[in-house]
Design a protein around this motif. Structure first.
Motif, PDB file in Angstrom:
ATOM      1  N   TRP A   6       1.041  -0.791  -0.189  1.00 28.07           N
ATOM      2  CA  TRP A   6       0.072  -0.016   0.014  1.00 28.07           C
ATOM      3  C   TRP A   6       0.622   0.874   0.134  1.00 28.07           C
ATOM      4  O   TRP A   6       1.665   1.280   0.828  1.00 28.07           O
ATOM      5  N   LYS A  19       1.253   4.848   0.019  1.00 27.72           N
ATOM      6  CA  LYS A  19       0.380   6.105   0.739  1.00 27.72           C
ATOM      7  C   LYS A  19       1.341   7.619  -0.066  1.00 27.72           C
ATOM      8  O   LYS A  19       0.867   7.659  -1.409  1.00 27.72           O
ATOM      9  N   LEU A  37      -3.968   4.857  -3.334  1.00 32.54           N
ATOM     10  CA  LEU A  37      -4.856   5.200  -3.584  1.00 32.54           C
ATOM     11  C   LEU A  37      -5.157   7.224  -3.425  1.00 32.54           C
ATOM     12  O   LEU A  37      -4.542   7.735  -2.741  1.00 32.54           O
ATOM     13  N   GLU A  57      -7.505   9.324  -1.655  1.00 25.60           N
ATOM     14  CA  GLU A  57      -8.826   9.012  -1.294  1.00 25.60           C
ATOM     15  C   GLU A  57      -9.932   9.892  -0.821  1.00 25.60           C
ATOM     16  O   GLU A  57      -9.070  11.198  -0.389  1.00 25.60           O
ATOM     17  N   GLU A  75     -11.876   5.738   0.060  1.00 27.82           N
ATOM     18  CA  GLU A  75     -11.527   4.549   0.845  1.00 27.82           C
ATOM     19  C   GLU A  75     -10.351   3.735   0.998  1.00 27.82           C
ATOM     20  O   GLU A  75     -11.191   2.835   0.376  1.00 27.82           O
ATOM     21  N   ALA A  76      -9.155   3.881   1.993  1.00 20.69           N
ATOM     22  CA  ALA A  76      -8.899   2.607   2.583  1.00 20.69           C
ATOM     23  C   ALA A  76      -9.776   1.091   2.497  1.00 20.69           C
ATOM     24  O   ALA A  76      -9.772   0.012   1.842  1.00 20.69           O
ATOM     25  N   MET A  94      -7.528   1.767   9.853  1.00 21.81           N
ATOM     26  CA  MET A  94      -7.042   0.419   9.433  1.00 21.81           C
ATOM     27  C   MET A  94      -6.433  -0.843  10.327  1.00 21.81           C
ATOM     28  O   MET A  94      -6.505  -2.422   9.639  1.00 21.81           O
TER      29      MET A  94
END
Length: 178
Positions: A11, A13, A39, A41, A82-83, A117
């Motif tokens: 993932w 960021k 992502l 977000e 969203e994650a 998360m």
């Protein structure tokens, strides 16, 4: 019913780079198929400290990554959600074993998202390995030993999943290495 394929997820960021990225390097050693995920977000876009320039910069970084990954036959998955929603979608078809990411030193929102998360992953039996980034460590109760930990981090060899020269502690690949 067909068994879901076991995968690991990297993932990405804010740190959109392929080289000197411990999370990607360690994940690539697992032997499982990898999903590389970045992502956008929507909640992040609503933060007071966010600006369209941030997204432009990250988008350019993501496109550079996509281009470089093509040389290895690897795809970067980009989502606008969203994650939790992104991982829900992935888990409908895959059995996510581990998620790898770098600790993010962002704002209160990103910190709270990561807490949510972490709980979400724990509930589903997914190991989330958040690795230190830039020698900064989050959620420390105090700064005792911080300088020794920082020096130790800065003197570790750079891990590179793409085989660039990196055996010298602290050495950053240069254009001539490529």
């Amino acid at each position: 019913m067909k068994a879901k394929i076991e995968v690991d997820v990297v993932w990405f960021k804010r740190d959109l780079r392929l080289h000197d990225h411990d999370a990607l390097s360690i994940a690539s050693e697992s032997g499982r198929p990898l999903i590389l995920l970045w992502l956008i977000e929507p909640e992040m876009l609503q933060q007071k400290d966010w600006d369209i320039r941030h997204l432009r910069f990250q988008w350019e970084g993501a496109q550079d990554m996509r281009h470089e990954l093509q040389n290895f036959g690897i795809q970067l998955s980009i989502g606008f959600c969203e994650a939790q929603e992104a991982f829900d979608r992935i888990m409908t078809n895959c059995s996510v074993q581990r998620v790898f990411s770098l600790e993010e030193t962002g704002n209160r929102w990103s910190y709270q998202r990561d807490i949510r998360m972490a709980h979400w992953f724990r509930e589903r039996g997914v190991d989330w390995l958040e690795l230190p980034n830039k020698g900064v460590r989050r959620a420390c109760r105090n700064r005792n030993g911080w300088d020794q930990a920082w020096r130790s981090y800065m003197n570790t060899s750079i891990r590179d999943p793409f085989g660039n020269p990196s055996s010298t502690p602290g050495r950053r690949p240069t254009r001539s290495d490529k």
